[in-house]
Design a protein around this motif. Sequence first.
Motif, PDB file in Angstrom:
ATOM      1  N   PRO A 242      69.399 -25.135 -55.538  1.00 26.19           N
ATOM      2  CA  PRO A 242      70.461 -24.927 -54.543  1.00 26.19           C
ATOM      3  C   PRO A 242      70.208 -23.712 -53.652  1.00 26.19           C
ATOM      4  O   PRO A 242      70.720 -23.647 -52.540  1.00 26.19           O
ATOM      5  CB  PRO A 242      71.717 -24.730 -55.391  1.00 26.19           C
ATOM      6  N   GLY A 243      69.404 -22.776 -54.114  1.00 25.01           N
ATOM      7  CA  GLY A 243      69.147 -21.585 -53.311  1.00 25.01           C
ATOM      8  C   GLY A 243      68.039 -21.782 -52.297  1.00 25.01           C
ATOM      9  O   GLY A 243      68.171 -21.411 -51.134  1.00 25.01           O
ATOM     10  N   ALA A 244      66.935 -22.398 -52.726  1.00 26.12           N
ATOM     11  CA  ALA A 244      65.762 -22.456 -51.859  1.00 26.12           C
ATOM     12  C   ALA A 244      65.201 -23.864 -51.682  1.00 26.12           C
ATOM     13  O   ALA A 244      64.177 -24.031 -51.012  1.00 26.12           O
ATOM     14  CB  ALA A 244      64.677 -21.550 -52.444  1.00 26.12           C
ATOM     15  N   GLY A 245      65.855 -24.866 -52.267  1.00 24.83           N
ATOM     16  CA  GLY A 245      65.297 -26.217 -52.238  1.00 24.83           C
ATOM     17  C   GLY A 245      65.464 -26.911 -50.886  1.00 24.83           C
ATOM     18  O   GLY A 245      66.439 -26.690 -50.172  1.00 24.83           O
ATOM     19  N   LEU A 246      64.483 -27.746 -50.563  1.00 25.47           N
ATOM     20  CA  LEU A 246      64.528 -28.471 -49.288  1.00 25.47           C
ATOM     21  C   LEU A 246      65.654 -29.505 -49.251  1.00 25.47           C
ATOM     22  O   LEU A 246      66.244 -29.757 -48.201  1.00 25.47           O
ATOM     23  CB  LEU A 246      63.189 -29.191 -49.056  1.00 25.47           C
ATOM     24  N   VAL A 247      65.938 -30.122 -50.400  1.00 26.69           N
ATOM     25  CA  VAL A 247      66.950 -31.186 -50.441  1.00 26.69           C
ATOM     26  C   VAL A 247      68.318 -30.644 -50.034  1.00 26.69           C
ATOM     27  O   VAL A 247      69.016 -31.224 -49.198  1.00 26.69           O
ATOM     28  CB  VAL A 247      67.010 -31.838 -51.842  1.00 26.69           C
ATOM     29  N   GLY A 248      68.681 -29.489 -50.608  1.00 27.64           N
ATOM     30  CA  GLY A 248      69.969 -28.869 -50.286  1.00 27.64           C
ATOM     31  C   GLY A 248      70.048 -28.522 -48.811  1.00 27.64           C
ATOM     32  O   GLY A 248      71.062 -28.758 -48.141  1.00 27.64           O
ATOM     33  N   ARG A 249      68.964 -27.986 -48.278  1.00 19.61           N
ATOM     34  CA  ARG A 249      68.893 -27.603 -46.860  1.00 19.61           C
ATOM     35  C   ARG A 249      69.077 -28.839 -45.980  1.00 19.61           C
ATOM     36  O   ARG A 249      69.833 -28.826 -45.003  1.00 19.61           O
ATOM     37  CB  ARG A 249      67.530 -26.951 -46.638  1.00 19.61           C
ATOM     38  N   LEU A 250      68.388 -29.924 -46.369  1.00 14.76           N
ATOM     39  CA  LEU A 250      68.458 -31.179 -45.594  1.00 14.76           C
ATOM     40  C   LEU A 250      69.883 -31.727 -45.586  1.00 14.76           C
ATOM     41  O   LEU A 250      70.409 -32.106 -44.535  1.00 14.76           O
ATOM     42  CB  LEU A 250      67.503 -32.200 -46.224  1.00 14.76           C
ATOM     43  N   LEU A 251      70.501 -31.727 -46.776  1.00 14.24           N
ATOM     44  CA  LEU A 251      71.860 -32.275 -46.881  1.00 14.24           C
ATOM     45  C   LEU A 251      72.856 -31.458 -46.052  1.00 14.24           C
ATOM     46  O   LEU A 251      73.739 -32.021 -45.418  1.00 14.24           O
ATOM     47  CB  LEU A 251      72.301 -32.322 -48.357  1.00 14.24           C
ATOM     48  N   THR A 252      72.689 -30.139 -46.050  1.00 20.03           N
ATOM     49  CA  THR A 252      73.632 -29.313 -45.266  1.00 20.03           C
ATOM     50  C   THR A 252      73.337 -29.449 -43.768  1.00 20.03           C
ATOM     51  O   THR A 252      74.262 -29.502 -42.962  1.00 20.03           O
ATOM     52  CB  THR A 252      73.571 -27.826 -45.677  1.00 20.03           C
TER      53      THR A 252
END
Lengths: 313, 416
Positions: free
Chosen positions: A150-160
């Motif tokens: 959740p801090g540095a992952g690409l998936v979280g960034r993409l979803l936001t």
Amino acid sequence: MTLVSKGIASRPTTERRPGGTYGRVARRKAVLGAALMAPAVLLVGGIFIVPIVMSIWMSVSKWPLLGPHHLIGLDNYLRLFNDASVWRSFAFTAIFALIVTPLVLVLGLVLALIVQKGRPGIGVIRTAIFAPVVVGNAAASYIWLALTDPGAGLVGRLLTDLHLTGAPPNWLLSMASATTLVVLAVLWKTIGFSMIVLMNGLNGIPNDIVEAAMMDGASRARTLWSVKLPLMMDSIAFVATFTFIGALLTFDQFYIITGGGPDSTTVSAVYAIYNTAFTQLNLGYASAISIVFMILILVLTVFQLRLFQSRSS
Amino acid sequence: MNLRRRTIFSALAAAGALTLGLSPPTAYASEPIALWARAETGSFLTPLVEAYNKSHERQISLTLVPDAQVTQKYSAAAATGSGPDIAIIEIGRLPQFLASGWLQDITSDLAGLPYKDALSPAHVSQGELDGKHYALPLSADVSVLYWNKALFKAAGLAPDTGPKTWDEIRSTAAAITKTGNGNFGYFFSGGCGGCMAFTMLPYPWAQGAEVMVGEKANFAGNKALGDSLQLYRDIVKDGSTPNTAQTENGANQFGPFFSGKIGMFVNGTYPYVELKKSHPDIDFGIELVPSKDGSGAASFAGGDDIAITKRIDKATGMEVLKWFTSEGQQLLAQSGVLPIRSDIAQADYVSLDPRNQVFVDALKYGHIPKSPEVNAIFFDNSSPFAGLVQAGIFGTGPIDAALNAAQSAADKITGK
């Protein structure tokens, strides 16, 4: 006539002399046969029989990782039947396998149907889907852990960035989302294998049978359901059995991605065995859990194969 | 021909039997000394072994065992009497090897060391069983409270003074979180049993409580431990931690503080070295983890001990141990690594940076739960202590009930 009479003449001679030429030949053949079988017998004995017998012995012993061991009868088994945490891990593993197996089968079949026919560029797609199969379980798990951090992952960034979530999701916060994450990781890792096996099954169906069904007016869906699937039941049974057993034995993904959390709710059966052996240092109890789990897998696999056999016939 | 074959076979069999049965169990004097250590120690141990080999005729051959395989490999070696001549063992795991007969009794040798009183007491205690000593301290990692001075300043707090009481920790964390910009006051790795033992247990220890009493865990009715969990629960309730704190399983325990967005966290010497080397822009302070009212302090003393196995003669083994606890410690101190001897620490380590004094003091206040079952009770991510952290900090039920549940789970392990 001469040959026949020679044959007739020689037969009673050997029957009367069992220790003669024929007996020696038979004995040599038997020795040769035993010698040729010996490596396989030793291999099976060394790799399967001895460890199982050893595990059974350990399971009826108090056997710490360090220190002396002694027989304690069925104490480990009695403890196991009252150990809620072990049964929780068995139940969780069964649910996980029941989620993963149909998903791998259905998605593998869909992909197999898509990539079955040779089209320009299809080789690249097949390779891309199959590539994760050759990645080691541990490496694949770390990739997923990093991607979904959740801090540095690409998936979280993409979803936001796509405004699908307000903040990067913390997948490991609940049992459901942590398990979903592992299911996705397992699908990514194994779907290519099932696709290839099911594609082979599809390719093995004679064209004339499919064409005959189409000429009789069967739709594509009907042909798939009534003609292709029954004819590729061996491939389906193989993928289902292979995936089901693989899912029951899952360890690395949970160990690395969820660490058994949150609050030990994603501890798989093998993870529980590992913890008992190498964290609690109790090899005897770990062996008892292994034996019971092995028997459960055997029963489930036999049931599964019987089911496919009856469908196939 | 048959006779000749039989003779050759017999000779080979005899040679094999001699090799297997009659070869001495100890290493030959001409062979290198086999030294095993966990891979995590490689960064400081490799240069240390190189220095030893330069000054000694009989060389040391260092094997770094991957951290995930340490328990299995060391246990197999201990059970069979094979493996290293000298073993470097993480002190949390050390008690499980003491009763195995694998390590040599060095009680009299320890008593004869002129610097025995300067050795880290927690490390010495971990190597003791029934009055006999089996290991000497080698390396230390102690937990202290870090704070980010820039965030303290942004929150209107004095940047050069860390919080002195638990109330101050909570209010400081809330004040820093209020500055916004993705800043949070406090961080911890709630999904990692070992990390939480290292970073949270100093709080109850600073209150004078123990988490192990004899062979048993001491959770149920442990007021100091309950109060510590309440402090963390309050900090979470205030919103002063990112939600990753609940699930962080140790893989990213330093990252949030290194990002400059975290006001405080408790950790060891690794982030201290790493912050100075790779994040010089982060101005930080360190201090001991305080007791509730600030009158006491404590630390978790981690690290490694060094021991002689029965594969090598004790005189040779002690020569190695003495070098590692004297010249070796001086080399460590001079290179900025915390030594396990207070005399060397004062002479060679504190002079490098005044903040180093905090780590030297932490060694004096160092605790560690001592039990052969410590891994199963505290450090593993599915241990009773890890479950206690989840229920006590992130749960909504009474903390006393969480302590009772953890006690019951731990008793099952110690009573097996």
